[in-house]
Design an enzyme around this catalytic site. Structure first.
Site, short mmCIF file in Angstrom:
data_model
loop_
_atom_site.label_atom_id
_atom_site.label_comp_id
_atom_site.label_asym_id
_atom_site.label_seq_id
_atom_site.Cartn_x
_atom_site.Cartn_y
_atom_site.Cartn_z
N CYS A 42 0.83 -1.21 0.00
CA CYS A 42 0.00 0.00 0.00
C CYS A 42 0.87 1.26 0.00
O CYS A 42 1.49 1.57 1.02
CB CYS A 42 -0.88 -0.08 1.25
SG CYS A 42 -1.59 1.46 1.83
N CYS A 87 0.36 3.77 2.79
CA CYS A 87 0.86 3.22 4.05
C CYS A 87 2.36 3.45 4.19
O CYS A 87 2.85 3.82 5.26
CB CYS A 87 0.60 1.71 4.13
SG CYS A 87 -1.14 1.24 4.12
#
Length: 149
Positions: A74, A77
């Site tokens: 991600c 993230c």
């Protein structure tokens, strides 16, 4: 007493033991589990944890426990991780910081109904008091934690 070194809490990924770790040891990444001597996975003052580890820490913590739910694939993230780590050192002693990889802990994130990552959770007294999806800017993360500390 007030002259005790600041500490944080860390669940052991090997034996599941709970550890109270001096901030300096965590920052030096030289913290080990008191029970089994395994290395504790710190990034600044952020400790990697499983879902079970989070539950252990929220039961032991005096103040807020801040959890970053993330995954390696991600991009937001990966962008948020360093911000979360920076805030962990700025608010050392005010809160405990954990990160949970949702790929390795799917049951935990599913049980919490987490649908997007990163998601930041704040626990106080064993209960989730805040849930914030998306990567937060540093001042917003600090404000979120201070509202509950």
């Amino acid at each position: 007493g007030p002259d005790r070194a600041p500490t944080t809490l860390a669940p052991c990924p090997s034996c599941g033991g709970g550890n109270r770790v001096e901030t300096a040891r965590a920052l030096a990444e030289s913290a080990v589990c008191g029970r089994c001597q395994a290395a504790l996975p710190f990034h600044r003052l952020v400790c990697e944890a499983s879902g079970a580890g989070v539950q252990k820490v929220v039961r032991q913590a005096d103040g807020p426990v801040v959890v970053d739910l993330w995954a390696t694939w991600c991009p937001p993230c990966r962008m948020y991780g360093p911000i979360f780590e920076e805030v962990s050192t700025e608010l050392a002693g005010e809160a405990v910081f954990l990160k949970v990889n949702t790929e390795e802990n799917q049951e935990f994130s599913t049980r919490l109904g987490v649908t997007s990552i990163p998601t930041t959770l704040v626990y106080v007294g064993g209960q989730i008091v805040a849930r914030q999806p998306g990567a937060l800017r540093k001042p917003d993360l600090i404000a979120l934690i201070r509202r509950h500390s």
